[in-house]
Scaffold this active site. Sequence first.
Site, PDB file in Angstrom:
ATOM      1  N   LYS A   1       0.902  -1.165  -0.066  1.00 25.50           N
ATOM      2  CA  LYS A   1      -0.089   0.218   0.027  1.00 25.50           C
ATOM      3  C   LYS A   1       1.000   1.001  -0.031  1.00 25.50           C
ATOM      4  CE  LYS A   1      -0.326  -0.166   4.999  1.00 25.50           C
ATOM      5  NZ  LYS A   1      -1.198  -0.483   6.141  1.00 25.50           N
TER       6      LYS A   1
ATOM      7  N   TYR B   1      15.747  30.372   7.993  1.00 22.89           N
ATOM      8  CA  TYR B   1      14.428  30.893   8.464  1.00 22.89           C
ATOM      9  C   TYR B   1      14.460  31.301   9.946  1.00 22.89           C
ATOM     10  CZ  TYR B   1      12.163  30.523   3.956  1.00 22.89           C
ATOM     11  OH  TYR B   1      11.625  30.632   2.608  1.00 22.89           O
TER      12      TYR B   1
HETATM   13  C1  LIG Z   1      -0.307  -1.610   6.998  1.00 21.79           C
HETATM   14  C2  LIG Z   1      -1.118  -2.843   7.388  1.00 21.79           C
HETATM   15  C3  LIG Z   1      -0.301  -4.047   7.293  1.00 21.79           C
HETATM   16  C4  LIG Z   1       1.299  -4.106   7.242  1.00 21.79           C
HETATM   17  O1  LIG Z   1       1.685  -3.478   8.597  1.00 21.79           O
HETATM   18  P1  LIG Z   1       3.396  -3.556   8.961  1.00 21.79           P
HETATM   19  O2  LIG Z   1       3.331  -2.931  10.308  1.00 21.79           O
HETATM   20  O3  LIG Z   1       3.842  -2.328   8.042  1.00 21.79           O
HETATM   21  O4  LIG Z   1       3.945  -4.755   8.649  1.00 21.79           O
HETATM   22  C5  LIG Z   1      -0.904  -5.336   7.798  1.00 21.79           C
HETATM   23  N1  LIG Z   1      -2.377  -5.291   7.905  1.00 21.79           N
HETATM   24  C6  LIG Z   1      -3.177  -4.203   7.816  1.00 21.79           C
HETATM   25  C7  LIG Z   1      -4.449  -4.297   7.767  1.00 21.79           C
HETATM   26  C8  LIG Z   1      -2.532  -3.017   7.440  1.00 21.79           C
HETATM   27  O5  LIG Z   1      -3.276  -1.797   7.395  1.00 21.79           O
END
Ligand SMILES: *Cc1c(COP(=O)(O)O)cnc(C)c1O
Length: 375
Positions: A41, A262
């Site tokens: 993702k 800044y």
């Molecule tokens: C993002 C996510 C994962 C992966 O989690 P990590 O901590 O990056 O391994 C797995 N399951 C769900 C439902 C998620 O949202």
Amino acid sequence: MQASTVHSAGALLTIDLDAICDNWRLLRAKVGPADCAAVVKADAYGLGAQRVGPALAAAGCRHFFVAHLAEGMALRPLLPAQATVYVLHGAPLGAEAECAAHGLVPVLNSRQQIDAWRGVARGLGQRLPAIVQVDSGMARLGLSAPELAQLTADSSAFDSIDVAYVMSHLACADEPQHPANAAQLASFVAARRLLPAAPATFANSSGIFLGAAYHFELARPGAALYGVAPVPGQPNPMRPVVRLQGKVMQTRTVEAGAAVGYSASWVAPQASRIVTVSVGYADGYLRSLSGRGSAWLGEVELPLVGRVSMDTITVDVSALPEGAIVPGTLLDLLTPQHNVDAVAARAGTIGYEILTSLGSRYERHYLSGRSAAPG
Ligand SMILES: *Cc1c(COP(=O)(O)O)cnc(C)c1O
């Protein structure tokens, strides 16, 4: 990971696809005989799902998770037919037919999503696969206990749906001693008994390290694939994946008392050599690193001074001999030694946010087959 020439961009991001695949193999071995998915993702946590997905598929990964339907639609054509792409958020209401048409498998998180998916399956006159998520104690996504009880009372709720996996997600997996882990596990096991018999998927990266009771049939790591330490405070078993190098644009010597950047937040205590590097908060170099971040030339640590600007940072290179840094020199900002977790700690965040913030202006080089492939 060798230095490279970067001409048009202000910084070079090198992403080691071989290390990602090695990390996946290590996690798969750890959860075996369970299978191991890859969570890709958010553009594979900022590293490029279009490159990471096919590399993992070539390494043997057959299960891929994205968050959004659109992410799944972009990824699906790049993967072999035997691979399955699951959409964690499910199909947005009204887009279920599109989800089915693209061969994507939704995670059904609510009664409403279950009913809509069943409606599409009936309309098509076929059974459609899905994952069903239950909320085991995180209160984010998935069927609540009352929703689950209602479903169980309805014998036709899953007509036309092939439940590929029953799923839940851990809230505190990165704290192995947290009592919520065992509580969520018990809640998940109880919820499974109320649903159609199906394999289960529960553990994210950190969850894998809670032990075999958390593995079920399919693990779902994301962050650990990309080098983030799965158990904070413990030695990191994952291979580092990213190196970020920013290009020096200008060098100057400032007198004692001169203000840099800044708000004049840093004033040189003595004459200092300052360089300006072409990376800023618009590139995901977090502004909270102002006064706390560092760059490195080899093993020499060079402190950031002044505020992080939108497009630049300023670095005190007085520790190096004059002339050691010239316009065009690349300074390390993320390396295997000074990794996403270490930089995140300084920025007051987690490695996940450092990765997913990585900028779109970087020149990206992908290492695979132990060689550099232009991005
Ligand atoms: C993002 C996510 C994962 C992966 O989690 P990590 O901590 O990056 O391994 C797995 N399951 C769900 C439902 C998620 O949202």
